[in-house]
Structures are given as C-alpha cells and as structure tokens.
Scaffold this motif. Structure first.
Motif, PDB file in Angstrom:
ATOM      1  N   LEU A 278      -3.436   4.201   0.161  1.00 44.39           N
ATOM      2  CA  LEU A 278      -4.015   2.918  -0.233  1.00 44.39           C
ATOM      3  C   LEU A 278      -4.550   2.234   1.013  1.00 44.39           C
ATOM      4  O   LEU A 278      -3.852   2.159   2.027  1.00 44.39           O
ATOM      5  N   ALA A 279      -5.764   1.731   0.917  1.00 43.23           N
ATOM      6  CA  ALA A 279      -6.407   1.130   2.081  1.00 43.23           C
ATOM      7  C   ALA A 279      -6.264  -0.385   2.070  1.00 43.23           C
ATOM      8  O   ALA A 279      -6.277  -1.023   1.011  1.00 43.23           O
ATOM      9  N   CYS A 280      -6.135  -0.943   3.271  1.00 45.15           N
ATOM     10  CA  CYS A 280      -6.121  -2.392   3.474  1.00 45.15           C
ATOM     11  C   CYS A 280      -6.969  -2.700   4.694  1.00 45.15           C
ATOM     12  O   CYS A 280      -6.760  -2.106   5.764  1.00 45.15           O
ATOM     13  N   HIS A 281      -7.902  -3.636   4.538  1.00 49.81           N
ATOM     14  CA  HIS A 281      -8.832  -3.970   5.616  1.00 49.81           C
ATOM     15  C   HIS A 281      -8.970  -5.473   5.698  1.00 49.81           C
ATOM     16  O   HIS A 281      -9.216  -6.135   4.680  1.00 49.81           O
ATOM     17  N   GLN A 282      -8.789  -6.030   6.906  1.00 52.18           N
ATOM     18  CA  GLN A 282      -8.958  -7.476   7.083  1.00 52.18           C
ATOM     19  C   GLN A 282      -9.924  -7.759   8.226  1.00 52.18           C
ATOM     20  O   GLN A 282      -9.946  -7.024   9.230  1.00 52.18           O
ATOM     21  N   THR A 283     -10.682  -8.817   8.043  1.00 47.59           N
ATOM     22  CA  THR A 283     -11.693  -9.165   9.048  1.00 47.59           C
ATOM     23  C   THR A 283     -11.358 -10.472   9.755  1.00 47.59           C
ATOM     24  O   THR A 283     -12.241 -11.099  10.341  1.00 47.59           O
ATOM     25  N   TRP A 284     -10.090 -10.901   9.673  1.00 49.94           N
ATOM     26  CA  TRP A 284      -9.671 -12.119  10.361  1.00 49.94           C
ATOM     27  C   TRP A 284      -9.212 -11.863  11.790  1.00 49.94           C
ATOM     28  O   TRP A 284      -8.838 -12.794  12.486  1.00 49.94           O
TER      29      TRP A 284
ATOM     30  N   PRO B  33      -8.161   1.759  -3.462  1.00 50.75           N
ATOM     31  CA  PRO B  33      -8.844   1.301  -4.661  1.00 50.75           C
ATOM     32  C   PRO B  33      -8.099   0.141  -5.307  1.00 50.75           C
ATOM     33  O   PRO B  33      -6.999  -0.184  -4.890  1.00 50.75           O
ATOM     34  N   ARG B  34      -8.681  -0.485  -6.289  1.00 48.85           N
ATOM     35  CA  ARG B  34      -7.998  -1.560  -7.009  1.00 48.85           C
ATOM     36  C   ARG B  34      -7.077  -0.996  -8.089  1.00 48.85           C
ATOM     37  O   ARG B  34      -6.061  -1.597  -8.423  1.00 48.85           O
ATOM     38  N   HIS B  35      -7.426   0.166  -8.596  1.00 44.43           N
ATOM     39  CA  HIS B  35      -6.607   0.852  -9.590  1.00 44.43           C
ATOM     40  C   HIS B  35      -6.589   2.339  -9.248  1.00 44.43           C
ATOM     41  O   HIS B  35      -7.619   2.892  -8.843  1.00 44.43           O
ATOM     42  N   LYS B  36      -5.407   2.957  -9.404  1.00 41.08           N
ATOM     43  CA  LYS B  36      -5.289   4.379  -9.090  1.00 41.08           C
ATOM     44  C   LYS B  36      -4.261   4.995 -10.015  1.00 41.08           C
ATOM     45  O   LYS B  36      -3.169   4.432 -10.213  1.00 41.08           O
ATOM     46  N   ILE B  37      -4.636   6.127 -10.600  1.00 39.68           N
ATOM     47  CA  ILE B  37      -3.694   6.912 -11.387  1.00 39.68           C
ATOM     48  C   ILE B  37      -3.544   8.263 -10.694  1.00 39.68           C
ATOM     49  O   ILE B  37      -4.549   8.904 -10.366  1.00 39.68           O
ATOM     50  N   THR B  38      -2.325   8.679 -10.458  1.00 37.50           N
ATOM     51  CA  THR B  38      -2.095   9.944  -9.791  1.00 37.50           C
ATOM     52  C   THR B  38      -0.922  10.661 -10.446  1.00 37.50           C
ATOM     53  O   THR B  38      -0.277  10.127 -11.354  1.00 37.50           O
ATOM     54  N   GLU B  39      -0.677  11.861  -9.986  1.00 32.08           N
ATOM     55  CA  GLU B  39       0.410  12.654 -10.554  1.00 32.08           C
ATOM     56  C   GLU B  39       1.569  12.761  -9.571  1.00 32.08           C
ATOM     57  O   GLU B  39       1.379  12.695  -8.357  1.00 32.08           O
ATOM     58  N   THR B  40       2.737  12.958 -10.132  1.00 25.48           N
ATOM     59  CA  THR B  40       3.931  13.136  -9.319  1.00 25.48           C
ATOM     60  C   THR B  40       3.723  14.256  -8.312  1.00 25.48           C
ATOM     61  O   THR B  40       3.186  15.320  -8.649  1.00 25.48           O
ATOM     62  N   GLY B  41       4.129  13.979  -7.054  1.00 28.34           N
ATOM     63  CA  GLY B  41       4.044  14.972  -5.999  1.00 28.34           C
ATOM     64  C   GLY B  41       2.790  14.914  -5.161  1.00 28.34           C
ATOM     65  O   GLY B  41       2.727  15.511  -4.086  1.00 28.34           O
ATOM     66  N   ARG B  42       1.784  14.212  -5.621  1.00 29.37           N
ATOM     67  CA  ARG B  42       0.533  14.119  -4.858  1.00 29.37           C
ATOM     68  C   ARG B  42       0.664  13.097  -3.736  1.00 29.37           C
ATOM     69  O   ARG B  42       1.413  12.125  -3.839  1.00 29.37           O
TER      70      ARG B  42
ATOM     71  N   THR C 184      -3.477  -3.486  -5.407  1.00 27.67           N
ATOM     72  CA  THR C 184      -3.816  -2.179  -5.960  1.00 27.67           C
ATOM     73  C   THR C 184      -2.767  -1.820  -6.995  1.00 27.67           C
ATOM     74  O   THR C 184      -1.571  -1.819  -6.692  1.00 27.67           O
ATOM     75  N   ARG C 185      -3.218  -1.558  -8.203  1.00 31.79           N
ATOM     76  CA  ARG C 185      -2.290  -1.135  -9.256  1.00 31.79           C
ATOM     77  C   ARG C 185      -2.228   0.378  -9.252  1.00 31.79           C
ATOM     78  O   ARG C 185      -3.227   1.047  -9.519  1.00 31.79           O
ATOM     79  N   LEU C 186      -1.052   0.920  -8.924  1.00 32.82           N
ATOM     80  CA  LEU C 186      -0.857   2.359  -8.834  1.00 32.82           C
ATOM     81  C   LEU C 186       0.031   2.835  -9.966  1.00 32.82           C
ATOM     82  O   LEU C 186       1.120   2.298 -10.182  1.00 32.82           O
ATOM     83  N   THR C 187      -0.443   3.851 -10.671  1.00 33.45           N
ATOM     84  CA  THR C 187       0.346   4.472 -11.726  1.00 33.45           C
ATOM     85  C   THR C 187       0.582   5.924 -11.359  1.00 33.45           C
ATOM     86  O   THR C 187      -0.368   6.655 -11.073  1.00 33.45           O
ATOM     87  N   VAL C 188       1.848   6.330 -11.346  1.00 31.25           N
ATOM     88  CA  VAL C 188       2.211   7.712 -11.040  1.00 31.25           C
ATOM     89  C   VAL C 188       2.742   8.362 -12.312  1.00 31.25           C
ATOM     90  O   VAL C 188       3.766   7.937 -12.855  1.00 31.25           O
TER      91      VAL C 188
END
Lengths: 113, 116
Positions: A21-27, A8-17, A108-112
C-alpha cells in the motif's frame, strides 16, 4: 496544494499474496505513520517513521513491514496477506516535533479473501 | 504503555442540544490530546486539540477541557446540528522525548447521531 495521498483506495487480494500500500505526502513532513481501523478497535498503530531510513514498530506490527527511502513516501507491505488483515488502512504524517498535529490520508480498504 | 478509554460508545441527541464525550488516559506523561471527527467512509479529520499546559480550549461550537490531575479530557459540542453526526475519536500522545515523539493512542470512538 500540499496533501497526503494513498493508493490504491480499494484492494482485493488472496491469502498468502504480498501486497504493498502506497502513501505519499507533499508537506515535507518528517514523521509518517500507518494505522489500521477495525470496528471495535478504533485506530491502531502499525509502523511509523521519524525520517529517511528510520522505521519503528507499533502495537500491531506483526505481518507488516515499511521502508523509508525518501521523505515523501512510506509504503506498507503485507508480506503474506491473511484474512485477519482485512481492514481499512490509514497513513498519516506530521512535522517532526512532539505533539505535532497529525493529518490523515484518505485510506485504503483492503480485503483479503 | 498508554491506554485511552472513551465513553460513551454511542450518543444520540436532538438538534440544538449539547453533546459531551469523555476520555481518560493512563500515562501521566502524556501532554497532547487531539480530537478527530470521522464521517462515514472518510478520513479522520482533526477538529480541536489541547496541550497539557492549557485547561480549556474553544473553537466556535466545540470545546475541549482537560483535567490533568484526574487524567481525563472531554469534548463538548453545543447547539448540535445534523452535520455533526459522525464518529469522534479522542487520542493521547505519549510524551517520550527519547523515542516516541508523540505517537497517538486512540480511544475506540463515539458514534454521535444528531436527530433533526
């Protein structure tokens, strides 16, 4: 148009989970990379891959893993998320030659918590 | 391993002035030096790059110079405009043909502010 996307572009999750994060390229690029960006540290390499079934550790790989089952995708997994892994994550790709230009995904901005 | 130092960390210039950002690298085997521009909340975008067989490269208002002997390279922006305001990153490629195939090591960035 060929491109590189992240989700995702933004994700909030909890410690321990576990988080992926996905990355896809078509080049059809052989080389794919994951970086994290933190204030005061610039961009630091986490893992990279030079082709299918190839993965390598970068300078800050602890707590992260990747797998490369096809050319287009390089998912990044945080096995047990920690607050220190709160960051912006960028995927990048390039053709498989030394000194090839590297192109970045949107991040992707990830907040734990 | 390779280490890239970038200076200054912040730079403020008046519109129309020139801006210069300098980087030094430690590994003499590095042979590829790109510069990226990153606007707030956006991805790093490649703006210019230079290889070790070239001493200078220009693209309109931006230029990069490379001094292999001193192991430093610089980004020059002339006639700066407000839209040049961003964070600029230099990087060096570890030229290990046996393995790293050009993994980039980045400087910590320079925040450029162009005042109208």
């Amino acid at each position: 148009d060929a491109e590189i996307t992240q989700s995702p572009r933004h994700k909030i999750t909890e410690t321990g989970r576990q988080v992926t994060l996905a990355c896809h390229q078509t080049w059809n690029h052989n080389n794919m990379f994951w970086y994290r960006q933190d204030l005061g540290h610039g961009l630091r390499l986490i893992h990279y891959s030079y082709g299918v079934q190839d993965t390598n550790k970068g300078e800050v790989s602890d707590g992260y893993s990747v797998s490369r089952s096809n050319t287009e995708d390089l998912p990044l997994t945080l096995e047990s998320a920690a607050s220190s892994q709160t960051s912006v994550y960028f995927c990048a790709s390039s053709i498989g030659v030394v000194g090839a230009r590297k192109f970045f995904g949107p991040g992707t901005r990830l907040t734990v918590l | 391993g390779e280490n890239v130092e970038q200076h200054p960390s912040t730079l403020s210039v008046q519109e129309g002035d020139s801006a210069v950002i300098k980087c030094t690298y430690s590994d003499s085997a590095s042979n590829y030096f790109p510069w990226y521009k990153q606007e707030l909340g956006k991805r790093p975008q490649l703006i210019i790059d230079i290889r070790s067989n070239v001493g200078e490269k220009k693209d309109q208002r931006i230029a990069v110079t490379l001094n292999k002997t001193a192991k430093h390279f610089s980004l020059h922006i002339t006639e700066t405009q407000p839209e040049d305001s961003a964070v600029y990153f230099c990087a060096a490629s570890i030229a290990d043909y046996g393995g790293s195939q050009g993994n980039l090591i980045f400087g910590k960035g320079t925040k450029l502010s162009v005042k109208p």
